[in-house]
Write an enzyme that holds these catalytic residues in place. Structure first.
Site, PDB file in Angstrom:
ATOM      1  NE  ARG A   1      -3.930   1.884   2.528  1.00 17.85           N
ATOM      2  CZ  ARG A   1      -4.020   2.755   3.532  1.00 17.85           C
ATOM      3  NH1 ARG A   1      -3.142   2.718   4.532  1.00 17.85           N
ATOM      4  NH2 ARG A   1      -4.980   3.655   3.563  1.00 17.85           N
TER       5      ARG A   1
ATOM      6  CG  HIS B   1      -1.538   5.135  -0.487  1.00 23.32           C
ATOM      7  ND1 HIS B   1      -2.228   5.612   0.610  1.00 23.32           N
ATOM      8  CD2 HIS B   1      -2.344   4.204  -1.051  1.00 23.32           C
ATOM      9  CE1 HIS B   1      -3.394   4.980   0.701  1.00 23.32           C
ATOM     10  NE2 HIS B   1      -3.474   4.117  -0.303  1.00 23.32           N
TER      11      HIS B   1
ATOM     12  CG  ASP C   1      -5.496 -16.239  -1.157  1.00 25.62           C
ATOM     13  OD1 ASP C   1      -6.270 -15.252  -1.122  1.00 25.62           O
ATOM     14  OD2 ASP C   1      -5.442 -17.068  -0.235  1.00 25.62           O
TER      15      ASP C   1
ATOM     16  CG  ASN D   1      -1.363   8.659   2.755  1.00 28.19           C
ATOM     17  OD1 ASN D   1      -1.781   7.572   2.367  1.00 28.19           O
ATOM     18  ND2 ASN D   1      -0.695   9.492   1.958  1.00 28.19           N
TER      19      ASN D   1
ATOM     20  CG  HIS E   1      -7.930  -4.191  -0.652  1.00 29.35           C
ATOM     21  ND1 HIS E   1      -8.943  -3.282  -0.840  1.00 29.35           N
ATOM     22  CD2 HIS E   1      -6.816  -3.450  -0.438  1.00 29.35           C
ATOM     23  CE1 HIS E   1      -8.455  -2.052  -0.752  1.00 29.35           C
ATOM     24  NE2 HIS E   1      -7.165  -2.131  -0.522  1.00 29.35           N
TER      25      HIS E   1
END
Length: 299
Positions: free
Chosen positions: A40, A44, A227, A72, A171
């Site tokens: 992440r 970002h 996965d 953030n 995610h």
């Protein structure tokens, strides 16, 4: 990206990649969630001014730090891991490997550490000497973004719908704060599985300010493995964030979600390719920017 830079850095600092890999493995083994945080962090960074480590700069008289942007603030993490890897690389070959390159390599190594794919990271990025909190506010996707807003945000960075869906598969690991999914689990809409919503409500009350920072796994099934179970969750209407579930909501990306849910190797290869493309967003090369000695401050 500059091929000359690539070979120069590898030749000048042949142990850089193994040094970074060891640091990332150690960090992820002590906290599995860190893998998601490092992926992440790279994401970002790349969505604001390109992949230039601008996200790592602290506030100063000349820097309006991106760390304190809406998306953030109290959320982005992993800086200490990048700082640690940078310190070790600087000790063996000072002034050669940028913070931006370390962040890109760290994201790849984090993926591998939790069972995700690997890819050959292109090197040669340099570090910016400025940051932009306002661009972070406007360019980084939010949990509440609509489908069309997400398509537009990724398109502006040269990324396709397929790239967007593949990258969202990150995610499959990590956690989200209650404040980012409270509305979704409490509004009794038809696009969320009832049992899933009930489970999530137990640790995320409906009242704003109550349990805002309580964490929930983005993927209940395999929360520590990168996965394709994330995509099966979406088909079952168990996406934790609204920005996840919109990818399977009667839109043009439904078929991609279905393909990834059935074919883990397709997801893995597309995720690796999308991470490579994301890592190529507007890099500083040649004489642009600098190679920071410490990632949080300009030289």
């Amino acid at each position: 990206m500059a091929v000359d830079d690539f070979f120069h850095r590898i030749c000048t600092c042949p142990n850089a990649l193994s040094t970074i890999r060891t640091a990332i493995r150690r960090a992820v083994s002590s906290e599995r969630r860190m893998a998601a945080s490092l992926i992440r962090l790279h994401f970002h960074d790349c969505f604001v001014q390109g992949c230039d480590a601008s996200i790592m700069l602290d506030n100063s008289p000349s820097i309006d730090s991106e760390k304190f942007s809406f998306v953030n603030n109290n959320s982005i993490r992993g800086f200490e891991v990048i700082d640690g890897a940078k310190s070790q690389v600087e000790s063996i070959c000072p002034g050669v490997v940028s913070c931006a390159d370390i962040a890109a390599v760290a994201a790849r190594d984090a993926s591998v550490a939790v069972g995700g794919p690997s890819w050959t990271v292109r090197l040669g990025r340099r570090d910016s000497t400025k940051a932009s909190r306002s661009l972070a506010d406007s360019n980084i996707p939010r949990a509440t973004n609509s489908f069309s807003e997400l398509i537009d945000m990724f398109s502006r960075k040269g990324l396709s719908e397929r790239d967007m869906v593949a990258l969202s598969g990150s995610h499959s690991i990590g956690q989200a704060r209650c404040v980012t999914f409270r509305a979704r689990i409490h509004d009794n809409s038809s696009d969320i599985d009832g049992g899933f919503a009930t489970t999530r409500r137990r640790s995320c009350p409906s009242t704003s300010g109550d349990g805002d920072n309580n964490l929930a796994p983005l993927d209940l099934v395999t929360p520590n493995s990168l996965d394709n179970s994330y995509f099966r969750n979406l088909i079952q209407r168990r996406g934790l964030l609204q920005s996840d579930q919109v990818l399977f909501s009667g839109q043009s990306t439904d078929s991609i979600v279905t393909d990834y849910s059935r074919n883990p190797s397709l997801f893995s290869s597309d995720f690796a390719a999308a991470m490579l493309r994301m890592g190529d967003i507007e890099p500083l090369t040649g004489s642009q920017g600098e190679i920071r000695r410490v990632c949080s401050v300009v030289n």
